[in-house]
Design a protein around this motif. Structure first.
Motif, PDB file in Angstrom:
ATOM      1  N   ALA A  47      12.731   1.132 -10.724  1.00 42.63           N
ATOM      2  CA  ALA A  47      11.458   0.847 -12.615  1.00 42.63           C
ATOM      3  C   ALA A  47      12.024   0.765 -13.631  1.00 42.63           C
ATOM      4  CB  ALA A  47      11.007   1.805 -11.910  1.00 42.63           C
ATOM      5  N   PRO A  48      13.168   1.715 -13.543  1.00 39.43           N
ATOM      6  CA  PRO A  48      13.373   1.742 -15.342  1.00 39.43           C
ATOM      7  C   PRO A  48      14.286   0.661 -15.017  1.00 39.43           C
ATOM      8  CG  PRO A  48      14.032   3.728 -14.294  1.00 39.43           C
ATOM      9  CD  PRO A  48      13.900   2.919 -13.102  1.00 39.43           C
ATOM     10  N   MET A  49      14.773  -0.306 -14.994  1.00 39.53           N
ATOM     11  CA  MET A  49      15.477  -1.613 -14.255  1.00 39.53           C
ATOM     12  C   MET A  49      14.575  -2.647 -14.414  1.00 39.53           C
ATOM     13  SD  MET A  49      18.867  -0.743 -11.684  1.00 39.53           S
ATOM     14  CE  MET A  49      17.900  -0.317 -10.673  1.00 39.53           C
ATOM     15  N   SER A 109      11.386  -6.325 -19.947  1.00 37.67           N
ATOM     16  CA  SER A 109      10.806  -6.382 -21.935  1.00 37.67           C
ATOM     17  C   SER A 109      12.012  -7.104 -22.705  1.00 37.67           C
ATOM     18  CB  SER A 109      11.337  -5.412 -22.042  1.00 37.67           C
ATOM     19  OG  SER A 109      11.088  -3.819 -21.879  1.00 37.67           O
ATOM     20  N   GLN A 110      13.156  -7.950 -21.674  1.00 35.77           N
ATOM     21  CA  GLN A 110      14.598  -9.210 -22.375  1.00 35.77           C
ATOM     22  C   GLN A 110      13.477 -10.229 -22.080  1.00 35.77           C
ATOM     23  OE1 GLN A 110      17.965  -7.380 -21.162  1.00 35.77           O
ATOM     24  NE2 GLN A 110      17.954  -5.630 -21.744  1.00 35.77           N
ATOM     25  N   THR A 111      13.309 -10.378 -20.845  1.00 38.60           N
ATOM     26  CA  THR A 111      13.305 -11.896 -20.345  1.00 38.60           C
ATOM     27  C   THR A 111      11.785 -12.921 -20.132  1.00 38.60           C
ATOM     28  OG1 THR A 111      12.760 -11.293 -17.986  1.00 38.60           O
ATOM     29  CG2 THR A 111      15.430 -11.213 -18.887  1.00 38.60           C
ATOM     30  N   LYS A 112      10.452 -11.371 -19.999  1.00 40.36           N
ATOM     31  CA  LYS A 112       9.546 -12.064 -19.473  1.00 40.36           C
ATOM     32  C   LYS A 112       8.870 -12.855 -18.826  1.00 40.36           C
ATOM     33  CE  LYS A 112       7.675  -9.879 -22.765  1.00 40.36           C
ATOM     34  NZ  LYS A 112       7.904  -7.748 -23.553  1.00 40.36           N
TER      35      LYS A 112
END
Length: 193
Positions: A160-162, A168-171
């Protein structure tokens, strides 16, 4: 030397209640009782909002959703007719309730359909199966039965964190749990892309 974990200053004991708007309190209470077997437990009615003091008569009804969970509704007769967020797809905002097994999910589907309500599903999500339908207020309701293994839930928690960082970076949908998507595709009869 190991640091002792710091206790968070807020200690939650669960959800006290989740509140939504309804068109008609009586109709809503009767529908949730008839369709989902929810007991009507409490009502509050005021002419002035306690938190703001504003004049806005309301009926606030509370229903037992099982396992200490409470679903509540407000009828607001002096407000504009209720609508929905037109910028959000109808499938996004919903009320999801747990049922104990896949067999109970199928029995619930038959019961809801016997009430003359259109039901979508069951849909396989890899670790749970769901059915979907709408209440008389236009709120989407989901009934879900967990079918995953302890190992699958542990793996989903691990990645989940990954997944959140990548999103958040790629959408774009992270592929850290492709195995889950494959299970769902196979069960839903969808060919892999």
């Amino acid at each position: 030397m190991t640091a002792h974990p710091v206790k968070h200053p807020v200690s939650l004991g669960g959800i006290h209640h989740a509140a939504y708007r309804c068109k008609d309190a009586k109709e809503t209470v009767e529908w949730y009782g008839r369709v989902l077997g929810m007991d009507y437990t409490t009502a509050f009615a005021e002419d002035h909002v306690p938190s703001t003091g504003a004049y806005d008569p309301y009926m606030h009804v509370f229903l037992d959703a099982g396992n200490g969970n409470v679903l509540a509704f407000f009828e607001l007769p002096h407000q504009k007719d209720m609508g929905r967020d037109e910028n959000t797809p109808a499938w996004v905002q919903h009320l999801a309730f747990k049922v104990a097994s896949e067999e109970e999910l199928l029995a619930a589907k038959a019961h809801v359909e016997a009430q003359g309500i259109e039901v979508l599903g069951p849909t396989h999500h890899g670790i749970f199966k769901s059915i979907y339908f709408f209440d008389p207020n236009g709120h989407r309701v989901e009934l879900a039965a967990d079918i995953g293994t302890d190992e699958q839930y542990a793996e989903l928690k691990r990645v989940a964190p990954m997944m959140l960082d990548e999103w958040s970076q790629t959408k774009k949908a992270p592929r850290h749990a492709d195995w889950l998507h494959q299970i769902a595709r196979e069960q839903n009869g969808i060919e892999a892309n």
